[in-house]
Motif scaffolding. Structure first.
Motif, PDB file in Angstrom:
ATOM      1  N   UNK A  65      35.405 -34.093 -12.534  1.00  0.00           N
ATOM      2  CA  UNK A  65      34.434 -35.076 -12.030  1.00  0.00           C
ATOM      3  C   UNK A  65      33.347 -34.381 -11.220  1.00  0.00           C
ATOM      4  N   UNK A  66      33.726 -33.447 -10.363  1.00  0.00           N
ATOM      5  CA  UNK A  66      32.754 -32.736  -9.525  1.00  0.00           C
ATOM      6  C   UNK A  66      31.793 -31.944 -10.403  1.00  0.00           C
ATOM      7  N   UNK A  67      32.319 -31.234 -11.388  1.00  0.00           N
ATOM      8  CA  UNK A  67      31.463 -30.458 -12.291  1.00  0.00           C
ATOM      9  C   UNK A  67      30.486 -31.368 -13.035  1.00  0.00           C
ATOM     10  N   UNK A  88      26.045 -27.286  -3.231  1.00  0.00           N
ATOM     11  CA  UNK A  88      24.688 -27.806  -3.165  1.00  0.00           C
ATOM     12  C   UNK A  88      24.600 -29.322  -3.113  1.00  0.00           C
ATOM     13  N   UNK A  89      25.739 -29.994  -2.890  1.00  0.00           N
ATOM     14  CA  UNK A  89      25.751 -31.465  -2.866  1.00  0.00           C
ATOM     15  C   UNK A  89      25.218 -31.982  -1.538  1.00  0.00           C
ATOM     16  N   UNK A  95      28.358 -39.347  -2.590  1.00  0.00           N
ATOM     17  CA  UNK A  95      28.603 -40.754  -2.949  1.00  0.00           C
ATOM     18  C   UNK A  95      28.820 -40.865  -4.457  1.00  0.00           C
ATOM     19  N   UNK A  96      28.021 -40.166  -5.243  1.00  0.00           N
ATOM     20  CA  UNK A  96      28.171 -40.198  -6.694  1.00  0.00           C
ATOM     21  C   UNK A  96      29.491 -39.581  -7.143  1.00  0.00           C
ATOM     22  N   UNK A 102      36.343 -42.874  -8.459  1.00  0.00           N
ATOM     23  CA  UNK A 102      36.824 -44.259  -8.541  1.00  0.00           C
ATOM     24  C   UNK A 102      36.947 -44.687 -10.000  1.00  0.00           C
ATOM     25  N   UNK A 103      35.944 -44.340 -10.793  1.00  0.00           N
ATOM     26  CA  UNK A 103      35.960 -44.695 -12.211  1.00  0.00           C
ATOM     27  C   UNK A 103      37.053 -43.947 -12.962  1.00  0.00           C
ATOM     28  N   UNK A 104      37.186 -42.646 -12.705  1.00  0.00           N
ATOM     29  CA  UNK A 104      38.177 -41.809 -13.387  1.00  0.00           C
ATOM     30  C   UNK A 104      39.605 -42.283 -13.123  1.00  0.00           C
ATOM     31  N   UNK A 105      39.889 -42.644 -11.867  1.00  0.00           N
ATOM     32  CA  UNK A 105      41.259 -42.992 -11.476  1.00  0.00           C
ATOM     33  C   UNK A 105      41.496 -44.498 -11.350  1.00  0.00           C
ATOM     34  N   UNK A 106      40.465 -45.312 -11.640  1.00  0.00           N
ATOM     35  CA  UNK A 106      40.561 -46.767 -11.546  1.00  0.00           C
ATOM     36  C   UNK A 106      41.068 -47.192 -10.171  1.00  0.00           C
TER      37      UNK A 106
END
Length: 138
Positions: A65-67, A88-89, A95-96, A102-106
Motif C-alpha cells: 500500500x505504501x509503495x 518523502x510523504x 492520509x492517503x 482502510x480499503x485494503x483491510x476493510x
C-alpha cells in the motif's frame, strides 16, 4: 504503604521470510507487572499487559500500500521501522496511505489512531488491532 513494580521484558528476534528476505526488528512480548499493598499480605491491585507486533503478512501488505500510494519503485527497500517522512510523504500522503490501508483491510481507522501512525510497523500494529476487534464483533 509499600509498592513493588517489575520492569518490562522485551525479546528481539530475526525472522526469516520466503524468498530469502529477512526482517530484523522487534517481535516483542512486553510484560509489565505491578502491585502494591497497604498491609502485608493483602494484595490490593494487580495488572498485566502483553503486547505483540503484527504478523509478517500484514507488514507485507502495508509495504504494498505504501509503495502504491507514494508511487515508489517496486525494488524500493522498506523495513518495519521505515518512517513515511523518510520516503518523502507529507501529511496529505499519510492520509492517503491510511485510506489505502482502510480499503485494503476493510477497516476504519479513527482519527486518533491515524495520527499515531508514522512508520510501517505502527500502521501494521494498528491494523492488527482493528482487524482483531472487527473479528471479535462478528
Amino acid at each position: 504503604m509499600s509498592s513493588i513494580t517489575a520492569a518490562s521484558i522485551t525479546f528481539s528476534t530475526l525472522a526469516k521470510l520466503p524468498n530469502n528476505h529477512q526482517i530484523s526488528g522487534r517481535n516483542s512480548i512486553v510484560v509489565n507487572v505491578g502491585w502494591s499493598w497497604s498491609s502485608f499480605p493483602s494484595l490490593k491491585t494487580s495488572r498485566c499487559r502483553v503486547s505483540c507486533t503484527a504478523k509478517p503478512e500484514t507488514v507485507d501488505k502495508v509495504y504494498e500500500v505504501v509503495k502504491k500510494q507514494l508511487a515508489l519503485r517496486p525494488e524500493t527497500q522498506l523495513s518495519p521501522a521505515t518512517k513515511f517522512t523518510e520516503l518523502g510523504a507529507d501529511s496529505l500522503d499519510t492520509v492517503e496511505i491510511v485510506m489505502g490501508l482502510e480499503e485494503q483491510f476493510d477497516i476504519s481507522v479513527e482519527e486518533e489512531n491515524a495520527e499515531s501512525i508514522t512508520t510501517i510497523q505502527e500502521a501494521a500494529d494498528v491494523i492488527e488491532k482493528l482487524v482483531a476487534a472487527k473479528t471479535d464483533k462478528s
